[in-house]
Structure formats: structure tokens, C-alpha cells
Design an enzyme around this catalytic site. Structure first.
Site, PDB file in Angstrom:
ATOM      1  CB  THR A  14      -0.894   0.039   1.248  1.00 19.27           C
ATOM      2  OG1 THR A  14      -0.045   0.110   2.398  1.00 19.27           O
ATOM      3  CG2 THR A  14      -1.785  -1.183   1.348  1.00 19.27           C
ATOM      4  CD  GLU A  73      -5.337  -2.458   1.801  1.00 15.42           C
ATOM      5  OE1 GLU A  73      -5.579  -1.715   0.809  1.00 15.42           O
ATOM      6  OE2 GLU A  73      -4.792  -2.035   2.834  1.00 15.42           O
ATOM      7  CE  LYS A 105     -13.297  10.364  14.537  1.00 14.63           C
ATOM      8  NZ  LYS A 105     -11.946  10.332  13.980  1.00 14.63           N
ATOM      9  CD1 TRP A 160     -17.685  12.195  13.634  1.00 17.95           C
ATOM     10  CD2 TRP A 160     -17.894  10.613  12.059  1.00 17.95           C
ATOM     11  NE1 TRP A 160     -17.246  11.013  14.172  1.00 17.95           N
ATOM     12  CE2 TRP A 160     -17.361  10.022  13.230  1.00 17.95           C
ATOM     13  CE3 TRP A 160     -18.109   9.813  10.937  1.00 17.95           C
ATOM     14  CZ2 TRP A 160     -17.044   8.678  13.309  1.00 17.95           C
ATOM     15  CZ3 TRP A 160     -17.796   8.468  11.015  1.00 17.95           C
ATOM     16  CH2 TRP A 160     -17.263   7.904  12.182  1.00 17.95           C
TER      17      TRP A 160
END
Ligand code: ADP
Length: 549
Positions: free
Chosen positions: A187, A331, A443, A448
Site C-alpha cells: 500500500t 487491498e 470530529k 462528523w
């Protein structure tokens, strides 16, 4: 009762032999910077891949599942490596040439690479790094470049063309287990340390079929795809293997990734399809706005890797180029969703679907998980972390030399699903809308705020070239958004008017940023995504000139 069907393993070898025979006339065109690009048919690519396989075994002694890495641009030789290495049973490991030297050295050691195939143009980067790569026994140099940089190198050095010349064009390919490792890719580490994902022959085969499906990228041998997304970034989103399966010709930009040569190759070669991250399309748009070029051959362009601002999609619509949004990860091979609107809608009705991340592919199961671990409904409202599973989704990470696999708790659920770290909602008809990465979400006082939503609106402002919004610590609210803005040349919008623009575009008052700064460019990761880690660090170290509204 068992089926009566043959159990033929799904392998890269089958993709290789199919492409070179059934689609032998399809082509890989590589940009060289010379008046004429290099052109090679699939038949020739297949022959050369077979010769490379013979050379790897007979000259370099590559056996079983040893790792053969590539440090290469997108080009014909890299496609040959894609097909040859896994077909012998060895493992292709694509190295990200934009990573810092220490990270590359760590990855090569972790994967225990024995061979590196490198483009000559990248020798200035590889040569000083070689002393830190003790596992490498052979360096194979492809394409033009100063070979003298390798004088005195510890590993044996070979020239790619000399290595494959005169080798047999036949190989007794081993009958591989389809679950065996074929390719590994780390990654890019946008939000953490790189982790090794190991694709199997089977996962690559099935993912390739998915890429080509009509409701996915809809590719046939009538198409030429411009593969801008690097071959080291999730197998160029699966395109080379998928293309070889369906005879899709490929246009490879090699190291000519700047907007001007990209515009030139599109106008000259006229690809019908392309794939790249939003920053590439943003830069190309600026280029063709200044120096008009005909891009209209590109009927479909896949844009993903980061959220596509709707304003960018609208701007390309006007040029006759249709951007199609897709979501995925290293992934997930990477194709997870693709935003083709459902059938029977007008352009106008389809638009809200096009700006989502898209619909899940057959083979990708999805669920949304709330903060307490509960599964959330698909009502386009309930936001949670996206978890996925399927035959081309990683179930663990490569653990290093001992071959063990790792399943960090924050990445895999107990029942084996991949926790994507992406937060969003899913509609009743299966369209995913991501609001943020879990690590990027702001946050604020228990609520959010989506950094992506603020960025998308800001980037629709006529004076704004790019905008990145990050969370910064705030005494009262815990976190608040910081808006970093890149203005277009000659533009003069002030912070007050940008904030008003957000408010009049439907952003709730409590979500409006009070901290603002203009920057010269948004820092980018090794695969061209906004690097919010860097912005957060710059803010923490007081390097940004902040205006508080
Ligand atoms: P890295 O995690 O290092 O960036 P990847 O290329 O695997 O490397 O990145 C996958 C991530 O990129 C996803 O988890 C998601 O956060 C982001 N991403 C990919 N496609 C999209 C998209 N269309 N919209 C928003 N985010 C996306």
C-alpha cells in the site's frame, strides 16, 4: 454432490497464452519522447515474455516463488514482466518509484526481492540505493539510461535486451495452483506504514474479467486504454492483465506523465479509454484550457484513488470526455465499485449517481458498520465504516521472510471482512457515497464533518484550483476544519467570499471552517493523492500562515 465441470486453474499463464494468440494483433504503444512511439503487438509481447521467463530461470536462477521486483514506468517491457514472472511461478513485486529511499529499502528487504528489473531512466535513483538492498542478486536494466552508474555494483548487472535475445520462445509453463502468489504490491501508505498485499493467480484472473465487464470498464479489442495509473499502483488498477485477456490495446506513457505530453499522446493515438487519479485529470484540464487539444476520443475515463470533485466531472463533460468514478484500494485489487448509473435514466437523472463512488461489482460484498460494531441499513443516510469481502479482496497482509500472514485487528473483522477505513453511506440500490477516510474525518463536538464534501464545494469555486481540508485540534470542539486553498493564476478570492460560497452551497453553518490559508500547491503522496499527513504536520509545526475568520 460434486459438479461435473473441469477444474482448470485460473492463472496468469492462461491470460498470457490467450492474449498472445487470440489477440496477437492488439498493440502496446509506449511513448518514448522520440518522433514515433514504440509499437509492439501482443504476439511479440508474448514471445518476449516467454524469452524473459527462460532468462529468469536459466540465467538468473529464479526458482519457485522467489520475488522479482520491477522499478519501472508504464511501458511494454513492464507488461512483459507482468506476464512472464507470475507464469513461471515466481512472484512479481512492483516497486513504487516515488517512495522515499528508506521506505523502498525497507520494502525490498521485507519482500526479500532477489532480482530488480529497472528502467535505465531510473538508474540515478536505484544506483545509490543498491548498497541498502542486500537481498538483490541481479539488476536487469531495460531501456535507455546511463549504465555506468552501476559500475562496481555488488549485484550482477544485465541488459534486458541482451538477456532475452536468442532465448527460446517456448516455455514448459508449470501447472500452478491458482491460489498461489502471483504479484505483490505494498500500500502506498497514505495513512500509515506500507503493508504488503499478495494477489493470487485466481484473484487476478477473476478481477481481470470484472474489469472488462460491460457494466464495469466495458473493454473489448475495439478499445485502446491510456494507462496513466502507474503499474506500481495496484497493478495499474488491473488494466494490463485485463487488457491481455480481451485484446485491449494499451497506450503507455512511460515517464511522460506531465499534462502537455499526455495531451499530445491522446490527440495523436486517440485512446478510447483511460485511467488515473483526480490530480492527473485536474492538471490535464488546466493544460487543455490553456492549449486546446482534442481529447474527445476518450469515451470513458476511469477516475479513482481519491474522491473526484463533481466540478471536474462537469468540466470534462463539456470536452466530450466522460469521467466515470470508481473506488478501490490496494487491498481490493482494486476494483470495488464503479459509478455507472442504472439503466433508463436521462443524463440529468443519472448525474447524482455519477458523483457517488458507484455500485458494488458482482463478487464484492459490502456492509456498513457503526461505531458500536452494529450493521447499518442501506438507506443513503446511516454512515459507517465500509467493510468488504470477495475473491479479489485481501484477507491478510504479507508478514515478511517467514511467509506468515498478518491480520491486524484494525484492518480485518473477526469474521474475515476487510475493514476499509473508509466512511460513507450506501443507497438502497447499492450505490456507495464515501464521506471520508476514517482518519481524515473531522470530529467536531461529537459530530462528523466530511473533509471531502468541503473540498468538493471549494473546488467548484471559479477562483480555486485545488483545496484540501484537514482536521486540526480545537480546545472547544476537539477538532475543527482547516481549509487550505490553491488559487488559480491571477485569481483573488478572499477568505470571506470563499466561506460565503460554502454557506450558499448548502454547507451547514457549524461545518464552515474558521481557519484558512492559501498555499502554492497541495502536497501529494507517491501516487498523487492529497497528502493530508503533511498538511497536519505543517499546521502543528506552525509552518502555515493561518487567517482566522
Ligand atoms: P493508500 O491507502 O496508501 O492511499 P490505496 O491506493 O490503496 O493506497 O488507497 C485506497 C484508498 O483511497 C481508499 O481506502 C479510499 O480512502 C481512497 N479512494 C480510492 N478511490 C476513491 C474514490 N473514488 N473516492 C474517494 N476515496 C477513494
Amino acid at each position: 454432490m460434486l459438479s461435473t465441470m473441469q477444474d482448470v486453474p485460473l492463472t496468469v499463464t492462461r491470460i498470457l497464452s490467450h492474449g498472445m494468440t487470440i489477440h496477437g494483433k492488439s498493440q502496446v504503444t509506449t511513448w518514448t519522447g522520440e518522433p514515433e512511439p514504440q509499437r509492439r503487438s501482443f504476439a511479440e509481447i508474448g514471445r518476449r515474455a516467454t524469452q524473459l521467463a527462460n532468462a529468469l530461470r536459466d540465467e538468473l536462477g529464479v526458482v519457485a516463488d522467489q520475488r522479482v521486483s520491477t522499478l519501472m514506468w508504464n511501458n511494454a517491457e513492464h507488461v512483459e514482466a507482468y506476464l512472464a514472472i507470475p507464469s513461471t511461478g515466481a512472484v512479481l513485486h512492483t516497486l513504487n518509484l516515488r517512495l522515499p529511499a528508506e521506505q523502498l529499502a525497507w520494502i525490498v528487504a521485507h519482500a526479500d526481492d532477489k532480482v530488480v528489473i529497472v528502467n535505465g531512466s531510473l538508474l540515478p535513483m536505484l544506483a545509490p540505493l543498491l548498497p541498502q538492498l542486500p537481498s538483490i542478486e541481479h539488476v536487469v536494466v531495460a531501456g535507455p539510461g546511463d549504465r555506468s552508474l552501476l559500475a562496481g555494483a555488488a549485484p550482477r548487472v544485465h541488459d534486458y535486451e541482451e538477456l532475452i535475445a536468442g532465448r527460446p520462445t517456448h516455455y514448459d509453463w508449470p501447472e500452478l495452483d491458482e491460489r498461489q502468489a502471483a504479484v505483490m504490491c505494498y500500500t502506498s501508505g497514505t495513512t500509515g506504514e506500507p503493508k504488503g498485499v499478495v494477489y493470487s493467480h485466481r484473484s487476478i484472473y477473476l478481477h481481470s474479467m470484472q474489469v472488462n465487464m460491460a457494466e464495469s470498464m466495458s473493454l473489448t479489442d475495439n478499445d485502446t486504454t491510456l494507462v496513466v495509473v502507474p503499474q506500481f499502483h495496484v497493478n495499474a488498477w488491473g488494466l494490463p492483465h485485463a487488457a491481455f485477456m480481451s485484446g485491449v490495446s494499451m497506450l503507455m506513457p512511460d515517464r511522460f506523465l506531465q499534462p502537455a505530453p499526455l495531451a499530445e499522446m491522446i490527440e495523436r493515438v486517440r485512446p478510447t479509454h483511460a485511467a488515473a487519479v483526480p490530480t492527473i485529470w485536474q492538471a490535464l484540464l488546466a493544460e487543455v484550457t490553456a492549449n486546446p487539444r482534442d481529447l474527445s476520443s476518450m469515451a470513458r475515463v476511469i477516475i479513482g484513488g481519491a474522491a473526484c470533485p463533481p466540478s471536474l466531472m462537469a468540466a470534462y463533460d463539456k470536452l466530450g470526455v466522460r469521467l466515470c468514478h470508481a473506488w478501490g484500494m490496494t487491498e481490493t485489487s482494486p476494483l470495488g465499485t464503479i459509478a455507472q448509473p442504472p439503466a433508463g435514466l436521462t443524463e440529468e437523472e443519472g448525474w447524482p449517481y455519477r458523483v457517488t463512488q458507484g455500485r458494488f461489482s458482482a463478487g464484492v460484498e459490502a456492509r456498513l458498520v457503526g461505531p458500536g460494531g452494529e450493521h447499518l441499513p442501506w438507506d443513503n443516510k446511516s454512515a459507517g465504516e465500509l467493510e468488504v469481502r470477495g475473491p479479489w479482496i485481501a484477507g491478510s497482509y504479507y508478514g515478511g521472510r517467514d511467509g506468515e500472514t498478518l491480520r491486524p485487528e484494525d484492518k480485518f473483522s473477526e469474521d474475515g471482512w476487510l475493514k476499509t477505513g473508509d466512511v460513507g453511506v450506501i443507497s438502497e440500490d447499492g450505490f456507495l457515497t464515501l464521506t471520508d477516510r476514517a482518519k481524515d474525518v473531522i470530529k467536531s463536538g461529537g459530530e462528523w464533518i466530511s473533509s471531502v464534501e468541503l473540498e468538493n464545494v471549494l473546488m467548484a469555486h471559479p477562483d480555486v484550483a485545488e483545496a484540501a481540508v484537514v482536521a486540526v485540534p480545537d480546545e472547544k470542539w476537539g477538532e475543527r476544519p482547516l481549509a487550505t486553498v490553491v488559487l488559480k493564476d491571477g485569481a483573488s478570492a478572499d477568505y470571506g467570499s470563499l466561506k460565503d460560497f460554502l454557506a450558499t452551497s448548502g454547507i451547514a453553518k457549524w461545518q464552515l471552517p474558521e481557519r484558512w490559508t492559501v498555499i502554492a500547491a497541495v502536497p501529494k503522496t507517491s501516487v498523487g493523492k492529497f497528502d493530508k499527513k503533511v498538511i497536519r504536520r505543517q499546521y502543528a509545526e506552525g509552518e502555515l500562515d493561518i487567517t482566522q475568520l
